[in-house]
Design a protein around this motif. Structure first.
Motif, PDB file in Angstrom:
ATOM      1  N   GLU A 183      57.040-109.079 -38.768  1.00  0.00           N
ATOM      2  CA  GLU A 183      56.487-107.710 -38.796  1.00  0.00           C
ATOM      3  C   GLU A 183      57.347-106.742 -37.996  1.00  0.00           C
ATOM      4  OE1 GLU A 183      54.643-106.202 -36.033  1.00  0.00           O
ATOM      5  OE2 GLU A 183      53.618-107.857 -35.026  1.00  0.00           O
ATOM      6  N   ALA A 184      57.976-107.263 -36.933  1.00  0.00           N
ATOM      7  CA  ALA A 184      58.814-106.379 -36.113  1.00  0.00           C
ATOM      8  C   ALA A 184      59.962-105.810 -36.944  1.00  0.00           C
ATOM      9  CB  ALA A 184      59.353-107.133 -34.908  1.00  0.00           C
ATOM     10  N   LEU A 185      60.619-106.670 -37.711  1.00  0.00           N
ATOM     11  CA  LEU A 185      61.744-106.184 -38.525  1.00  0.00           C
ATOM     12  C   LEU A 185      61.315-105.055 -39.451  1.00  0.00           C
ATOM     13  CD1 LEU A 185      63.373-109.629 -39.381  1.00  0.00           C
ATOM     14  CD2 LEU A 185      64.524-107.744 -38.175  1.00  0.00           C
ATOM     15  N   SER A 186      60.083-105.156 -39.934  1.00  0.00           N
ATOM     16  CA  SER A 186      59.672-104.154 -40.914  1.00  0.00           C
ATOM     17  C   SER A 186      59.450-102.777 -40.295  1.00  0.00           C
ATOM     18  CB  SER A 186      58.424-104.628 -41.666  1.00  0.00           C
ATOM     19  OG  SER A 186      57.287-104.488 -40.848  1.00  0.00           O
ATOM     20  N   ASN A 187      59.548-102.662 -38.950  1.00  0.00           N
ATOM     21  CA  ASN A 187      59.363-101.332 -38.332  1.00  0.00           C
ATOM     22  C   ASN A 187      60.348-100.303 -38.878  1.00  0.00           C
ATOM     23  OD1 ASN A 187      61.432-100.136 -36.109  1.00  0.00           O
ATOM     24  ND2 ASN A 187      61.691-102.344 -36.248  1.00  0.00           N
ATOM     25  N   TYR A 188      61.539-100.797 -39.249  1.00  0.00           N
ATOM     26  CA  TYR A 188      62.575 -99.875 -39.727  1.00  0.00           C
ATOM     27  C   TYR A 188      62.137 -99.178 -41.005  1.00  0.00           C
ATOM     28  CZ  TYR A 188      65.331-102.835 -36.580  1.00  0.00           C
ATOM     29  OH  TYR A 188      65.797-103.519 -35.489  1.00  0.00           O
ATOM     30  N   LEU A 189      61.297 -99.873 -41.763  1.00  0.00           N
ATOM     31  CA  LEU A 189      60.794 -99.286 -43.000  1.00  0.00           C
ATOM     32  C   LEU A 189      59.414 -98.650 -42.807  1.00  0.00           C
ATOM     33  CD1 LEU A 189      61.302 -98.798 -45.985  1.00  0.00           C
ATOM     34  CD2 LEU A 189      60.449-101.099 -46.473  1.00  0.00           C
ATOM     35  N   THR A 190      58.532 -99.312 -42.035  1.00  0.00           N
ATOM     36  CA  THR A 190      57.176 -98.755 -41.887  1.00  0.00           C
ATOM     37  C   THR A 190      57.234 -97.320 -41.351  1.00  0.00           C
ATOM     38  OG1 THR A 190      56.863 -99.635 -39.630  1.00  0.00           O
ATOM     39  CG2 THR A 190      56.063-101.007 -41.430  1.00  0.00           C
ATOM     40  N   THR A 191      58.177 -97.078 -40.420  1.00  0.00           N
ATOM     41  CA  THR A 191      58.228 -95.758 -39.769  1.00  0.00           C
ATOM     42  C   THR A 191      58.668 -94.643 -40.716  1.00  0.00           C
ATOM     43  OG1 THR A 191      58.843 -96.992 -37.812  1.00  0.00           O
ATOM     44  CG2 THR A 191      58.992 -94.624 -37.641  1.00  0.00           C
ATOM     45  N   VAL A 192      59.443 -95.001 -41.726  1.00  0.00           N
ATOM     46  CA  VAL A 192      59.901 -93.936 -42.639  1.00  0.00           C
ATOM     47  C   VAL A 192      59.226 -94.035 -44.004  1.00  0.00           C
ATOM     48  CG1 VAL A 192      62.134 -93.664 -41.504  1.00  0.00           C
ATOM     49  CG2 VAL A 192      61.925 -95.280 -43.410  1.00  0.00           C
ATOM     50  N   ASP A 193      58.237 -94.939 -44.115  1.00  0.00           N
ATOM     51  CA  ASP A 193      57.593 -95.141 -45.412  1.00  0.00           C
ATOM     52  C   ASP A 193      56.462 -94.128 -45.616  1.00  0.00           C
ATOM     53  OD1 ASP A 193      56.984 -96.154 -47.829  1.00  0.00           O
ATOM     54  OD2 ASP A 193      56.497 -98.196 -47.151  1.00  0.00           O
ATOM     55  N   ASN A 194      56.822 -92.858 -45.666  1.00  0.00           N
ATOM     56  CA  ASN A 194      55.849 -91.795 -45.939  1.00  0.00           C
ATOM     57  C   ASN A 194      56.583 -90.656 -46.633  1.00  0.00           C
ATOM     58  OD1 ASN A 194      57.055 -90.080 -43.873  1.00  0.00           O
ATOM     59  ND2 ASN A 194      56.078 -91.443 -42.403  1.00  0.00           N
ATOM     60  N   ASP A 195      55.851 -89.736 -47.168  1.00  0.00           N
ATOM     61  CA  ASP A 195      56.459 -88.693 -48.001  1.00  0.00           C
ATOM     62  C   ASP A 195      57.599 -87.947 -47.308  1.00  0.00           C
ATOM     63  OD1 ASP A 195      54.810 -89.402 -49.997  1.00  0.00           O
ATOM     64  OD2 ASP A 195      53.375 -87.747 -49.729  1.00  0.00           O
ATOM     65  N   ALA A 196      57.370 -87.591 -46.064  1.00  0.00           N
ATOM     66  CA  ALA A 196      58.359 -86.760 -45.384  1.00  0.00           C
ATOM     67  C   ALA A 196      59.654 -87.519 -45.062  1.00  0.00           C
ATOM     68  CB  ALA A 196      57.766 -86.200 -44.109  1.00  0.00           C
ATOM     69  N   VAL A 234      58.634 -95.878 -32.125  1.00  0.00           N
ATOM     70  CA  VAL A 234      57.558 -96.605 -32.782  1.00  0.00           C
ATOM     71  C   VAL A 234      57.074 -97.753 -31.893  1.00  0.00           C
ATOM     72  CG1 VAL A 234      59.119 -98.170 -34.038  1.00  0.00           C
ATOM     73  CG2 VAL A 234      56.820 -97.734 -34.935  1.00  0.00           C
ATOM     74  N   ARG A 235      55.774 -97.960 -31.881  1.00  0.00           N
ATOM     75  CA  ARG A 235      55.204 -99.117 -31.198  1.00  0.00           C
ATOM     76  C   ARG A 235      54.512 -99.934 -32.277  1.00  0.00           C
ATOM     77  NH1 ARG A 235      51.523 -97.421 -26.306  1.00  0.00           N
ATOM     78  NH2 ARG A 235      51.501 -99.708 -26.219  1.00  0.00           N
ATOM     79  N   THR A 236      54.752-101.243 -32.258  1.00  0.00           N
ATOM     80  CA  THR A 236      54.207-102.054 -33.359  1.00  0.00           C
ATOM     81  C   THR A 236      52.695-102.218 -33.264  1.00  0.00           C
ATOM     82  OG1 THR A 236      54.732-104.050 -32.124  1.00  0.00           O
ATOM     83  CG2 THR A 236      56.326-103.335 -33.785  1.00  0.00           C
ATOM     84  N   THR A 237      52.102-101.789 -32.135  1.00  0.00           N
ATOM     85  CA  THR A 237      50.643-101.834 -32.039  1.00  0.00           C
ATOM     86  C   THR A 237      50.003-100.589 -32.659  1.00  0.00           C
ATOM     87  OG1 THR A 237      50.950-101.002 -29.798  1.00  0.00           O
ATOM     88  CG2 THR A 237      50.443-103.340 -30.024  1.00  0.00           C
ATOM     89  N   GLU A 238      50.834 -99.682 -33.119  1.00  0.00           N
ATOM     90  CA  GLU A 238      50.282 -98.475 -33.743  1.00  0.00           C
ATOM     91  C   GLU A 238      49.797 -98.778 -35.160  1.00  0.00           C
ATOM     92  OE1 GLU A 238      53.032 -95.067 -31.556  1.00  0.00           O
ATOM     93  OE2 GLU A 238      53.738 -96.027 -33.368  1.00  0.00           O
TER      94      GLU A 238
END
Ligand code: MSP
Length: 541
Positions: A232-245, A92-96
């Motif tokens: 915001e960086a810490l939240s990458n752990y959740l943003t990346t898996v926060d989708n249906d799949a 994951v890149r946080t600029t995505e």
């Protein structure tokens, strides 16, 4: 299927990767591979943290835009991690967009719940670390950065604050109860000690100044502010898996990192999650530092072990050897560890070349010589030497596997990996004590039956040992399985393919995956050629 989610820190892209970044990512990779071997459905995440001020600065120094600089270094991280054969499922890149959008939505939720509020902040800004220090800490360090010794800057800002103070009691309870596990224990005690001094609200935004480059994620309710990069960086752990799949993977089982960023992961992040009504990660693991030849690595000393140097080692000794050395000799516990060439060669020779490599080749040669390459029987696992000593390899193998599973669960990764080497050493001791090469000279049926019993037991033990070594040496293990016609990978040519069954089945002595009578072992090339300790260290230039 049970699921397992492991993460690494997301690394700053102001610079290229070095041994420290590779080390943490390797530990996460070993964990991910071990959990896959245990039969779990694993999600392994790594990536880059791009919205830091030091990225803007470093980009300016190199006369490129922040995003160009971030692109360039993120690519370097990707390349380095591929070169180390890391098996991350995403990067994951946080600029995505996928990250930015969700990170902002969490902040909005916290504003709505009153966990984020406006206030004035006066503090000591450590520009080199991108964090505010309290008056007490700043004073204690003579108003210099405790990490880089650069002068601190006094800043007053109208900011948004996260009400960390609200979560003190609940955090203590989560940690005390072990629901939020902090490892190693020494680190847990440190966190609890600091928690006892009380928690204050923390700033989570920066006011955008006219001269600022447009970089970072804006506060969703107030575009004059941007979200503090750590939040915001810490939240990458959740943003990346926060989708249906991928939602099924949350909460993370392990957040892996070094001790420098433990507070953010053991306190701030869990408090944010409590405020978001999200389940907490199960384990936060903070290892020590790698030092170079006894000296702490730093930019100013210029003694960083860069990725290029590791690549040279990998070219010379194979990347599995580098992975083995780092994973078993690194600072897994609470203390720091050295990276030194002399030590590398010692470990390489004793554990890899003369250890697993020699055992595998010796056993295959003897099977070739005495039985034409095919195993004469199913291994019994228990062999008695001429002097009456009994070697119960079957019991030793079962014990190694049991220990491995337990160690992996407790993240004693170096201990877990050594279980495989321990089993190899037991095989060596058994060969030395039973002397199959001497027995074979007698050429009687009884003697050859005993030689057969010894060698089949060796082969089966080594088959199991290589399973336990595989999380650190996936390619070398796969090479043994290929030569020995052991079908444990869905695609035997691909060392990163999935296992056909969980460890409990694969490692069962005499079970469905064991080598039966007539099983053919091919000798293959030496796994690790012995190194001459006087040869110079691989150089990076
Ligand atoms: N971007 C933040 C982390 C945000 S996570 C939400 C950051 N990045 S960093 O690039 O500085 O990486 C720090 C991490 O790199 C450490 O926690 C550790 O995992 C690794 N290491 C950096 N130097 C190291 C050593 N000398 N030794 C071992 N690991 C080290 O902090």
């Amino acid at each position: 299927m049970e699921r397992f989610y492991v993460t690494t820190p997301i690394y700053y892209v102001n610079d290229r990767p070095h041994i420290g970044h590779c080390y943490t990512t390797l530990l996460a990779d070993v964990t991910a591979r071990a959990e896959r071997l245990l039969g779990r459905e694993v999600f392994f995440l790594t990536g880059t943290d791009e919205h830091a001020e030091k990225v803007v600065k470093s980009a300016a120094d190199h006369k490129v835009s922040p995003i160009e600089w971030a692109d360039r270094n993120a690519a370097e991280f990707r390349k380095a991690f591929a070169a180390m054969n890391f098996s991350n499922d995403d990067f994951v890149r946080t600029t995505e967009e996928r990250h930015k959008k969700r990170a902002a939505s969490y902040i909005q939720r916290l504003v709505d719940s009153g966990d984020i509020e406006l206030g004035d902040y006066e503090g000591w800004w450590d520009a080199s670390q991108e964090e505010y220090l309290t008056e007490t800490v700043a004073k204690r360090h003579d108003f210099k950065s405790p990490v880089t010794n650069k002068p601190l800057e006094k800043r007053v800002e109208r900011n948004y604050f996260f009400r960390l103070d609200r979560y003190e009691a609940r955090l203590r309870e989560e940690i005390d109860s072990g629901r939020l596990r902090i490892l190693p224990d020494a680190r847990r005690n440190e966190v609890l000690g600091r928690l006892n001094q009380g928690l204050q609200k923390v700033p989570v935004s920066r006011r955008i100044r006219p001269e600022d480059v447009d970089w970072g994620i804006r506060m969703p309710n107030d575009p004059d502010h941007r979200i503090y990069v750590w939040i915001e960086a810490l939240s990458n752990y959740l943003t990346t898996v926060d989708n249906d799949a991928r939602r099924k993977f949350w909460p993370a089982d392990v957040h892996m990192m070094a001790k420098d960023i433990l507070w953010f992961h053991a306190v701030i992040w869990p408090a944010m999650l409590l405020a978001l009504h999200e389940p907490l990660p199960r384990t936060v693991y903070a290892h020590g530092y790698f030092v170079a030849d006894g000296v702490k690595m730093s930019k100013s000393l210029g003694n960083f072990i860069e990725i290029d140097r590791l690549e040279k080692y990998a070219e010379r000794f194979h990347r599995d050897a580098v992975r083995w050395y780092l994973a078993t000799q690194g600072p897994t516990g609470a203390s720091d560890a050295d990276f030194a060439y002399g030590r590398f060669v010692d470990v390489y020779n004793s554990e890899l070349a003369n250890g697993v490599g020699n055992a595998v080749s010796r056993v295959a040669s003897m099977v070739q010589k005495y039985f034409g390459g095919a195993l004469p029987a199913l291994a019994t696992g228990v062999v008695t030497a001429g002097d009456g000593t009994t070697f119960d390899l079957r019991a030793r193998a079962a014990e190694a596997v049991r220990g491995f599973v337990e160690d992996i669960g407790e993240l004693r990764l170096d201990v877990a990996l050594r279980r495989g080497i321990g089993l190899v050493e037991e095989v060596d001791r058994m060969i030395t004590a039973t002397r199959p090469f001497t027995l074979a000279k007698a050429e009687t049926d009884a003697a050859m039956a005993q030689v057969g019993e010894i060698l089949t037991t060796c082969a089966e033990s080594l088959r199991i040992a290589t399973l336990l070594l595989a999380p650190a040496m996936p390619e070398k293990s796969a090479e043994v399985w290929r030569n020995w016609n052991v079908a444990v990978l869905a695609d035997p040519r691909d060392a990163n393919a999935r296992f056909v069954a969980p460890l409990a089945e694969l490692a069962a002595w005499g079970g469905a995956h064991s080598m039966r009578e007539g099983h053919v072992l091919e000798k293959g090339d030496a796994l690790f050629l012995r190194a001459d300790p006087t040869e110079p260290a691989p150089a990076s230039s």
